[in-house]
Design an enzyme around this catalytic site. Sequence first.
Site, PDB file in Angstrom:
ATOM      1  N   HIS A 163      33.778  35.565  30.742  1.00 44.33           N
ATOM      2  CA  HIS A 163      35.033  35.393  31.482  1.00 44.33           C
ATOM      3  C   HIS A 163      34.752  34.941  32.907  1.00 44.33           C
ATOM      4  CE1 HIS A 163      39.299  37.230  32.077  1.00 44.33           C
ATOM      5  NE2 HIS A 163      39.090  36.297  32.981  1.00 44.33           N
ATOM      6  N   ARG A 176      36.916  26.654  38.137  1.00 45.01           N
ATOM      7  CA  ARG A 176      37.866  25.939  39.022  1.00 45.01           C
ATOM      8  C   ARG A 176      37.910  24.424  38.854  1.00 45.01           C
ATOM      9  NH1 ARG A 176      40.766  30.263  39.410  1.00 45.01           N
ATOM     10  NH2 ARG A 176      40.098  31.800  40.957  1.00 45.01           N
ATOM     11  N   ASP A 179      44.251  33.072  29.814  1.00 45.49           N
ATOM     12  CA  ASP A 179      43.954  34.068  30.848  1.00 45.49           C
ATOM     13  C   ASP A 179      44.573  33.722  32.196  1.00 45.49           C
ATOM     14  OD1 ASP A 179      42.547  36.424  31.862  1.00 45.49           O
ATOM     15  OD2 ASP A 179      41.560  34.951  33.126  1.00 45.49           O
ATOM     16  N   HIS A 190      39.203  41.919  30.295  1.00 43.61           N
ATOM     17  CA  HIS A 190      39.260  42.870  31.409  1.00 43.61           C
ATOM     18  C   HIS A 190      40.185  44.084  31.223  1.00 43.61           C
ATOM     19  CE1 HIS A 190      42.608  40.221  32.183  1.00 43.61           C
ATOM     20  NE2 HIS A 190      41.938  39.327  32.855  1.00 43.61           N
ATOM     21  N   ASP A 248      34.849  37.987  35.349  1.00 48.24           N
ATOM     22  CA  ASP A 248      36.136  37.475  35.849  1.00 48.24           C
ATOM     23  C   ASP A 248      35.932  36.839  37.224  1.00 48.24           C
ATOM     24  OD1 ASP A 248      38.770  36.756  36.025  1.00 48.24           O
ATOM     25  OD2 ASP A 248      39.572  38.794  36.165  1.00 48.24           O
ATOM     26  N   HIS A 286      37.936  31.739  45.480  1.00 49.06           N
ATOM     27  CA  HIS A 286      39.097  31.169  46.174  1.00 49.06           C
ATOM     28  C   HIS A 286      38.657  30.635  47.526  1.00 49.06           C
ATOM     29  CE1 HIS A 286      42.320  32.249  43.466  1.00 49.06           C
ATOM     30  NE2 HIS A 286      41.845  33.478  43.360  1.00 49.06           N
ATOM     31  N   PHE A 325      45.139  36.126  43.553  1.00 54.61           N
ATOM     32  CA  PHE A 325      44.428  37.190  42.846  1.00 54.61           C
ATOM     33  C   PHE A 325      42.985  36.748  42.572  1.00 54.61           C
ATOM     34  CE2 PHE A 325      48.829  38.127  41.452  1.00 54.61           C
ATOM     35  CZ  PHE A 325      48.870  39.504  41.589  1.00 54.61           C
ATOM     36  N   GLY A 326      42.038  37.663  42.648  1.00 58.09           N
ATOM     37  CA  GLY A 326      40.707  37.341  42.164  1.00 58.09           C
ATOM     38  C   GLY A 326      39.587  37.672  43.133  1.00 58.09           C
TER      39      GLY A 326
HETATM   40 ZN   LIG Z   1      42.781  37.661  33.293  1.00 59.98          ZN
END
Ligand SMILES: [Zn+2]
Lengths: 441, 327
Positions: free
Chosen positions: A62, A66, A154, A234, A313, A317, A331-332
């Site tokens: 996962h 980008r 996802d 996740h 995950d 960014h 998010f992330g």
């Molecule tokens: Zn996800």
Amino acid sequence: MNDILLVRGGRVLDPAAGLDAVLDVLVANGVVAAIGPGLEAAGARVLDAGGCIVAPGFVDLHAHLREPGFEQKGTIATETEAALRGGFTTVCAMPNTRPAPDCGPVLESIVDLVRRHARVRVFPIGCVTRERAGKELAELAELAAGGVVAFSDDGSPVADPRLMRNALALAEALGLPLSEHCDTPEMHTSGAMNEGAVSERLGLSGQPAAAEATAVARNIELAAATGARLHIAHVTTARAVELVAEAKARGLPVTCEVTPSHLFLTEAAVAGDGPEPAYDTNAKINPPLRTEADRRALLRGLEAGVIDAIATDHAPHAVEDKLVEFEDAAFGISCFESAAGTVFTLAARGELRIERAIAALTSGPAACFGLAERAPGVGRLEPGVSRDVVVIDPAAEWVVDPAGWVSKGKNTPLGGRRLTGAVRAVIIDGTLRWEREGASV
Amino acid sequence: MLDAPARLAGTAGGAAWTRKDLLDTDSLSREEIELVLETARSMKEVRSRPVAKVPTLRGVTVATLFYEQSTRTRASFEVAAKSLGADVVNLTASGSSVEKGESLIDTVRTLEAIGTDVIVMRHFRSGAPYLAARHTGASIINGGDGTHAHPTQALLDLFTMVNHLGSVEGRRVVIVGDILHSRVARSNAWTLLRLGAEVTLCGPATLLPRWFVPEVPGGGRCTVTTDFDRAIEGADVVMALRMQKERQQRGLIPSLREYIAGYQVNAQRLGRAAPGALLMHPGPMNEGVELSPDVAHGAQSRIEEQVANGVAVRMALLYLIAARSRA
Ligand SMILES: [Zn+2]
């Protein structure tokens, strides 16, 4: 050009083969040629792995690379270089790119980018629905023919239960797993963090734990009804772990993964450590960091084998995506370069057995998506077959400094934290691709 | 130069104001709160003079930066700043979405660059003042952020209570309404608990915090309940919060009618509180919803006084913060 490498005197840990002993590993002709005591090879470069763990290259189910579409956040070149430094030699790329791989031609163009730029082995994941919009099915058979290892939307769950049932039925017929981001967005308004004491104190909208559990339960029932291989992406809540355990006890082909972030951090990271709430956008992740009770349940689930894999995950960014008001921030967490450190810190603290950690980074994920069928030896150290090896110093102490990362994403809540355990060297396709500067290998 | 600070503000047991910003009330100490109250008393005296203006903050520039409409709060700050002789710049960020190219950080840096000393900021996002405060050398006063905090409202409410009760220690304060989404409730709970009050947070189950009960070591006790009729019994202060009509559309309450039946402060309910209990409301009020008209304008209502005290308390805060930055 392949090196002849002798990785000498490390603790060779291959959970798939039940191997755990101080041995030498000889790498030659692009593969792990031999594993045994006292190996010698004329002209070999010797890597002294004394005190280190020698394991199969890590496998990540996962990650968000980008490219194409979000090159300011990361590119295949930068993010797979980050994966390499994190010990990940095989990475499955989530399809939330622009364009998204929802049909053969887009997938083909992404596979071409990967072929030209990837520093590690990359397997693409195809969309479940067109443009990941959750309205119409993607060209699943075409994607399967193009080599995707799983399907996933996802980032957003497949909300419509009828569409999800059909997607699972088709995935089953194609022999591929469906990796689902389990959430019930109707239960919250884009909750920026876990719903609980911290969100209520900070006045932030929250995602309730029940929004995950509800979706996990629904998807398990749909998997049971279709016979499909369901992979829960996740998991973050205690209840979701219980539901997966129940599904496995029923004999259903349900697997799941957990991120290093959710194993290591709680919702408290959003508030920060000081007396004033920091609203740390680097701790904003979807699904959100949960409570300490959840974190402990995740660790237990991982130990018990209910959780099959640790998946990063990895979500890089650009700075400006996070340097805004908390609820507007992306998010992330950028995770490749800290993942091993956090996992081995948990091991050093006695919160996770090191053997289990290695299994969840290697054979566990490889089995979830059947990756050894596509690249023999992935996730294990099989002489004559396996091509990837990682050397980890479990005692190395280091301080997380994202400014020095190769990932374009410096977005981590771990900056300044001291971790125990670091990747020292990475071998892919039998070649030493990276070693930590100053490491005495 | 600051003019006669000793005459304007006492020292409250030697405590001095050292904070650059005022972002919330949970991090305030008892001494800091008492210093604000004591300074506000001096400011109230200034407000009662025939010419209710002193040149104390001459040369200081105060900007009000509002991302969310509030005529009342902005006017209160503006009057407070001008009463102290400060220059005031008013900025309204249009629209309710983040405008690309003009981020909050850019805006506060620009304000700092043009010589702004204090930025009074209201924002629809919880935590926005923290972001601003980290990226500017100007002082940030939180004039209300999202559903998080409204520290100046809480301090003016406390000032109003202390003026009548002497002290809030051991006093019972009931806050009723949409607690979950109320920055006023949160900030009030923290300050009241810090000074030893017994706080009850009351409202429909969907509008109450489920996990969070503020706790202050050595402070008063906080309880959370859905039963208003029991909560109001013997209360020294009853504070009703504004009920937003959209809560019904969002499925949080069945109807305004049902809310009124269970949670409106009316004469009959107020009669169960302690004799002479203070009735408060942060405004703007939906008359006939949170309060019945008779009690809203009755003898126990302190609502207009809250508004008047708001200016004195904000003068005190502007003074303390600006004096610190010029020290
Ligand atoms: Zn996800």
